[in-house]
Each structure stands twice: as C-alpha cells, then as structure tokens.
Write a protein that holds these residues in place. Structure first.
Motif, PDB file in Angstrom:
ATOM      1  N   ASP A 693       0.809  -1.222   0.000  1.00  0.00           N
ATOM      2  CA  ASP A 693       0.000   0.000   0.000  1.00  0.00           C
ATOM      3  C   ASP A 693       0.839   1.267   0.000  1.00  0.00           C
ATOM      4  O   ASP A 693       0.294   2.370   0.040  1.00  0.00           O
ATOM      5  N   ASP A 715       2.014   3.310 -10.926  1.00  0.00           N
ATOM      6  CA  ASP A 715       1.006   2.474 -11.580  1.00  0.00           C
ATOM      7  C   ASP A 715       0.680   1.246 -10.745  1.00  0.00           C
ATOM      8  O   ASP A 715      -0.499   0.885 -10.563  1.00  0.00           O
ATOM      9  N   ALA A 718      -1.311   2.051  -7.666  1.00  0.00           N
ATOM     10  CA  ALA A 718      -2.688   2.392  -8.033  1.00  0.00           C
ATOM     11  C   ALA A 718      -3.495   1.131  -8.314  1.00  0.00           C
ATOM     12  O   ALA A 718      -4.656   1.004  -7.886  1.00  0.00           O
ATOM     13  N   ALA A 721      -4.387  -0.583  -5.182  1.00  0.00           N
ATOM     14  CA  ALA A 721      -5.459   0.119  -4.463  1.00  0.00           C
ATOM     15  C   ALA A 721      -6.803  -0.019  -5.159  1.00  0.00           C
ATOM     16  O   ALA A 721      -7.809   0.531  -4.685  1.00  0.00           O
ATOM     17  N   GLU A 723      -7.551   1.123  -8.169  1.00  0.00           N
ATOM     18  CA  GLU A 723      -7.865   2.285  -8.991  1.00  0.00           C
ATOM     19  C   GLU A 723      -7.720   1.955 -10.469  1.00  0.00           C
ATOM     20  O   GLU A 723      -6.994   1.044 -10.860  1.00  0.00           O
ATOM     21  N   GLU A 724      -8.403   2.728 -11.294  1.00  0.00           N
ATOM     22  CA  GLU A 724      -8.248   2.622 -12.741  1.00  0.00           C
ATOM     23  C   GLU A 724      -7.143   3.580 -13.180  1.00  0.00           C
ATOM     24  O   GLU A 724      -7.118   4.734 -12.752  1.00  0.00           O
ATOM     25  N   LEU A 725      -6.257   3.101 -14.012  1.00  0.00           N
ATOM     26  CA  LEU A 725      -5.165   3.950 -14.476  1.00  0.00           C
ATOM     27  C   LEU A 725      -5.672   4.892 -15.562  1.00  0.00           C
ATOM     28  O   LEU A 725      -6.464   4.490 -16.423  1.00  0.00           O
TER      29      LEU A 725
END
Length: 732
Positions: A693, A715, A718, A721, A723-725
């Motif tokens: 993290d 990247d 992310a 986590a 998330e969308e890049l």
C-alpha cells in the motif's frame, strides 16, 4: 559480432594467383601452396585458419591447379559454411562447394535416391522430440521436458557413433555416458523411435549421413560418380568430426589422398555429441607422408589474453593437452584480464550490465561485446540486467539474419525500388545509394535514432540498421553502385548466409560462441559446479570443461572479464567456490580479499593490487530470507521473491494478478521490450500476494529495484489500491 578481422568488408578480388598469397604469413603461405597430397593444419585460436584454407582453395583455383567444381569444403555450421563461401567469392574463387556435412550429404542423397532405391526421398523430420516422446509413452515411460531433451540427445549420440539399439547399453557404459534413463530403457525407446520412423516413412538428420554412406558403400557406380565430381576435399574444424562423419568422408575421398584437414585438439568441446579429436591426432598415423603445418601466430587477442589462454592449457592433462599449441600474440599490449567476485547472481548480472554500459559509453560498439555463460538457463538474468541498464542485446541462436521477417520485407521493398529506378517518387530527394536505402527502409520502420528498450521493436530496428550500414560500406567500396547492384549483393549474401553485423550485446553459451570473436568478453558464472559443470565426473569430462573455458577466453580480442557469485540469490549462504580452473591462473581467486572487487592478473599468473570493478558493489551482510508462512530459510530465487515456500499457502489476489498481467503487457508493448523486462511472473505473483500500500512495502519485494520503483511504482500501487489507471494519449 565478427568472425574475421583480416580483410575489409568489400575487398577487391586479387588480380592473379600470386596476388592471392599476398599478406599471408609464412605458415599460412605454406598451407596455401600445399595443394597436393594429404595436408594437416594444426591451427590455434585466432591464428587465421579460415584465411589460410580459403586462400589455399582460391590460390589453387586461380592457378588452374584445382578445378572449382571439383573442390568440396565441409564444415559444421551453416554460419561457418556461409563465411567460407563469402571469402571464396571475395577471392575470385567462384564455383567451389562449401557446405556442412549434412547439407552436402543431403544434396547427394536427394540426387541418388531415385537411382539407388527408387521413388522420392522420405521427408526429413525437423524435430525428433515428438517422436521420441511418443516412443517413450509406448514404453510406458513418463518424461519431463529435460529428460525428453536428454534422451533425444542420447539417441543422436548413439546414431553418430554408429551404435544400434541393442548395443547401446554396452556402448554407453564403455564411453562413460551419464545416461538420462536406465540404459536398457533408453535402448527400448531408441528401438521404438526407429520403428516409428519406418512406419511413417520419415528420416532424421543422422539418417541423412547413414543413408548416404550406405549408398556409397553398396553402389560402387554411385561412389565413383561422386569421386569423379569431387577430387579435392577440405575439412574445417576436424577435431569435431564424429565416427559417422569420418566414415562418410573416407567414402568421399576413396583411395585418393587430396585431403586437407584443419583443426585444434584444444578446442574439442563437442564430445557429448560423439565428436572426437582422435581423427585429427591420428591423421599423421593414417597418412605418414602428410604435410603438417602449425599456425600459432595469434592475430586476434592481446598478449594478456593469449598469456591467460596459454596458462590455462598449461595445466591441462590428457592426449589433447599433449598436442596443445603455444600461441604467440601478434597484437599490441592491452589491459590485464579482470577477475570479479559478487555476493550473488543478481549482483553479478547487475555489475556486468553496468560494466557493459560503461564500455559502450567509452566508445566500444555494443556489437563488439559479448556475455558468455555455460548453460542457456543463465541467460535470463543477464537479459533482464541489460534491459534494466538500457543496453540492447541479442541472443545467439535466434533465427538466421536473412530469415528474419523484417529482412525479408526489406528485400522486397529494395528490389521493388531498384526495378522502379528513377520512377519511384520515394527516391526523388535521395542523392546517393545510402540515402536511397535509408528512404526505402524508412517505410519499414528504420529511423535515424534507435527506439528505446531492447525488445522486438529494437530487434527489428537493429536488423534494418544493419542493412543501412551495409549499404554505406558497399557504396564506399563501389563508387557509382546502384540500388540494383546492392540488391544483387544482398541476394548473393543471402545465398551464402554471409550476414551483416547486427549492433547489440551478444548473449551466448560458450558452445554457441565457438568460431566468433568480440572486442570485449564477459565470462560469467564461473563457479565449481557450473564450470566444470556438476555432471562432469571423469578426467576426460573435466578436461573438456577446461577446453570450453579456453574457447571462451580466446573469443576476446582486448578486454576480458571473468566473474563468479558466492551465492545463488540475495541472502543465500555464500558457499560457492570460484571455478577450480581459475585457481591455477589467479592465486587469489579461491580466497578473495573482498567480494565485489576485481583484480587484474599479471604476467606469470600473479596478483597485483586490487582495483574496484567499475560499478561493482561490496557485499551486503543481509539476514537470510525466511518464509513468511512457516519461517523456513529460503534459498531458491523464486521463493525468496515470493517470501514463502512454493508449497506454503498462498494469499493471492487473483483479480489483482490478472490486472497486473494486462498492465505489464501494455507497458512492454509501449517500451518495445519482452514482458519480463517490466516485471517477471514471480515478481507479479509476489505483488499480488503482498498487495503493498506504499512505496516502502513495494520496494521490499524482490525484483522491484529502485529504477523500476521510480518507473512503474505509481502504476503498481494504483492497481493494488483498485484504482483505474488514466489512459495515455497514445491509447485514445
């Protein structure tokens, strides 16, 4: 990468037979003018043996003594045969056949089969492994990939030594073979493999030699036809001849004595395939009146490299050692060979890559640098390290240059532009031949500057760049040459497999490096158990490993580094020892003063004051890696990377793992590199299990080094986590 240093790229053909002899040293001239009777040339590494024998053939042809169509020169690789054809063409000796043993035999077999047997020659099996696997299955044997490869090699050895299945167990025991399976089981698989070939009416590569020899023995009329065609024979690398090849050679020659053989017993490194130096060493016994010439003037390597090679063989034992050649360097002095010790294999690979990068920055072309290792499995870590250092590389053993798709495409567009001539608008602004080639190849991906990275995109660019450089050299050698002239030259080179140089650091096994040379050579992984390899048990096998190191040393023209690692993986027990072969050459190698340091050996094999290897790091005293599940100490690199035993429970986030895989493929495509140059599969697995993290947690994962953390860290975190890049502009 070059295998010759004795002539310009496009020399003018000598204008007479006597001119062919110009520039040869006394011993080479003796070889070139010995055109009658048996001739044995004992040629050390770098002494110009190919130069001597090609000038011998050319002189004989140009003087009208040897009919071009009556000469057959044989060697062992398509590359060597192509080089020989190219040199003969440059010397004006057209029409001479220069082939491998297999291609020469196959040509004869295809021609005489209808007459000797009837019908068409059975198809040739390109790969034995599937048939061997089927034979093993019918014998109720389960083979893994390694066992299948080794069993296939064992069948090949049996065939080239002319051993039938029922005789295999006894022959294997007599030869001291380390068989992959019980000899009786191997014999059964071998017998069934031969049966499957008969059932399917196919033949393999060894059958080509066996069947050609059988026809020549059974049909005196066919043997006479062949002997009438070829009256003069030249055999290169004669120390690598197998009993089957020697049998075929004797059938070709018959009762005549117009035979010239060239070899070096100290470069016998293919005994495992059935090759033996006995034929070379016994040549004078079989031919008491033979002319014997020794080539010992080394034009390739500096005195420092030659001294080390001589010293290595000075400790050799056995029959080949009794006939060793003491080389004498003809070059100016250069730097001392460097010895480098590292804490572990990744550190050795990183240190080597840094040193390579420094050499390139200092002006050494990437194509003049090689990293050589004992087995192919060692290549991956060096591919990764060189990619991390931004250094382009090429694996020796890939498809031949003229068979690459981009080269074939380039031929098509160059041929089309040559036919169009002045009617091609693409060439309107091209003022000379090199600019015409650049304009044409620009449509296929060539650019003045290379792309970043070292993957498929870079490999394609390097191929096209090699053609661009060749066009420049051709135009310099032939002022006024047209695009059509260049296409003719390329067609001729393709037929003879005379490939141009591709710029990139070469990664190759020591066996694959035979016959090649570079300005700078790195011999890596030199530990006991790797060189000599762990399964080399007998005195003869150990001595062959010594000769393999000799071949590696003599590939270097000027710069030579020999390195080893004390442990396999970071944190592992430093229990490895440098190769026993180095102990005699470098007294401090067994008890180094400091890991990660390097020393230069001096004349006499002594030691001078240590100096740091550029970029080498001192060993860090890391705590041993332990499994985060059961606490066991980890030593295998894959387990260290995962921080758990392979069989301990995994906490894999499979969704994250799939996202990481897709992301890695996209990054690799953007960079023009293989997937593993971004992160290896094991590193992705470790990330998907740990789900870091923050940067600190990500950096603790083996394989995520500082450069990759900086390049890919944001990247990866992310993705971890959820998330969308953001999409990049080039994706829109």
């Amino acid at each position: 990468m070059t295998a010759a240093t004795d002539s310009p790229l496009f020399p003018q053909a000598p204008d007479s037979a006597d001119a062919v002899l110009e520039g040869l040293d006394p011993e080479q001239r003796e070889v070139a003018t010995a055109l009658h009777g048996p001739v044995c040339v004992l040629a050390g590494a770098g002494t110009g043996k190919t130069r001597a024998i090609t000038h011998r053939i050319a002189y004989g042809v140009r003087a009208g003594i040897l009919p071009p169509a009556g000469v057959l020169a044989v060697t062992f690789t398509q590359r060597a045969a192509g080089e020989m054809r190219g040199r003969l063409r440059q010397l004006g000796a057209h029409g001479v056949q220069a082939r491998t043993f297999h291609s020469a035999a196959l040509r004869q077999l295809q021609f005489f089969w209808p007459r000797a047997v009837g019908g068409e020659l059975p198809p040739l099996v390109e790969r034995k492994a599937p048939l061997v696997a089927e034979a093993a299955t019918r014998c109720r044997l389960r083979l893994d990939r390694t066992e299948l490869r080794d069993l296939t090699c064992e069948i090949e050895w049996a065939k080239v030594t002319q051993t039938v299945p029922e005789d295999y167990p006894a022959a294997s025991a007599k030869a001291g073979r380390d068989a992959p399976r019980d000899p009786a089981e191997t014999a059964r698989v071998y017998a069934l493999y031969e049966q499957l070939k008969r059932e399917r009416s196919v033949i393999d590569f060894e059958d080509v030699l066996l069947l050609t020899a059988a026809i020549l023995e059974d049909r005196a009329d066919i043997a006479e036809t062949v002997r009438n065609q070829y009256q003069h024979f030249v055999v290169d690398e004669y120390q690598d001849v197998s009993p089957l090849q020697q049998r075929l050679l004797e059938l070709w020659v018959g009762e005549r004595d117009n035979l010239c053989v060239v070899g070096d017993a100290s470069q016998t490194i293919y005994s495992f395939t059935g090759a033996t130096a006995d034929h070379l060493l016994d040549f004078r016994t079989r031919h008491p009146d033979a002319t014997v010439v020794k080539l010992v003037r080394d034009y390739r390597s500096t005195p420092q490299v030659v001294h080390l090679a001589n010293a290595l063989l000075g400790h050799a034992r056995g029959r080949a050692a009794e006939h060793r050649l003491e080389l004498v360097s003809q070059r100016e002095a250069g730097p001392e060979p460097v010895y480098a010790e590292y804490a572990d294999e990744p550190a050795e690979a990183e240190g080597t890559a840094r040193r390579v990068r420094d050499l390139i920055a200092s002006g050494v072309p990437a194509g003049e640098i090689a990293v050589l290792y004992r087995i192919n499995a060692q290549s991956e870590i060096y591919e990764q390290a060189l990619a991390d250092a931004g250094v382009p590389c090429q694996l020796r053993g890939a498809e031949r240059f003229f068979e690459r798709p981009e080269v074939k495409e380039a031929f098509v567009v160059l041929r089309g532009a040559a036919r169009a001539g002045g009617n091609d608008a693409l060439l309107d602004d091209a003022v000379d031949l090199p600019s015409q080639v650049r304009a044409v190849l620009g449509t296929k991906g060539w650019t003045p500057q290379p792309p970043a990275g070292s993957g498929a995109v870079r490999d394609r660019w390097e191929s096209l760049a090699a053609l661009v450089r060749l066009a420049g050299d051709f135009a310099t050698a032939h002022p006024g040459a047209t695009l059509a002239d260049l296409v003719t030259e390329l067609d001729e080179r393709a037929r003879s497999q005379h490939a141009p140089t591709v710029d990139g650091v070469t990664l190759a096994s020591l066996h694959a490096a035979k016959g090649l040379e570079w300005d700078a050579v790195f011999l890596v992984g030199l530990t006991d158990g790797m060189l000599p390899i762990t399964y080399a048990k007998t005195d003869d096998q150990i001595e062959e490993e010594r000769r393999l190191l000799y071949v590696g040393i003599t590939r270097a023209r000027r710069i030579l580094t020999l390195s080893w690692a004390l442990a396999r993986s970071p944190g592992g027990r430093p229990g490895r020892q440098p190769s026993r072969f180095l102990k005699d050459l470098h007294p401090g190698a067994g008890t180094p003063s400091s890991p990660g340091a390097a020393t230069g050996s001096v004349e006499g094999g002594g030691r001078r004051s240590a100096r740091p290897l550029s970029g080498a790091r001192p060993r860090l005293h890391r705590a041993p890696a332990r499994c985060r599940v059961c606490g066991r100490t980890l030593t295998a690199p894959g387990e260290v990377k995962l921080m758990r035993c392979e069989d301990c429970p995994s906490e894999l986030d499979e969704v994250l793992y799939e996202r990481l895989h897709r992301w890695r493929a996209e990054q690799a495509a953007l960079l023009g590199q293989p997937d593993y140059c971004v992160f290896t599969d094991k590193t992705l697995l470790a990330i998907a299990e740990a789900v870091p993290d923050d940067e600190a947690a990500l950096a603790r994962i083996s394989g995520v080094r500082s450069r990759k953390l900086q390049q890919f860290g944001a990247d990866v975190l992310a993705l971890c986590a959820g998330e969308e890049l953001p999409r990049k502009e080039e994706d829109i």
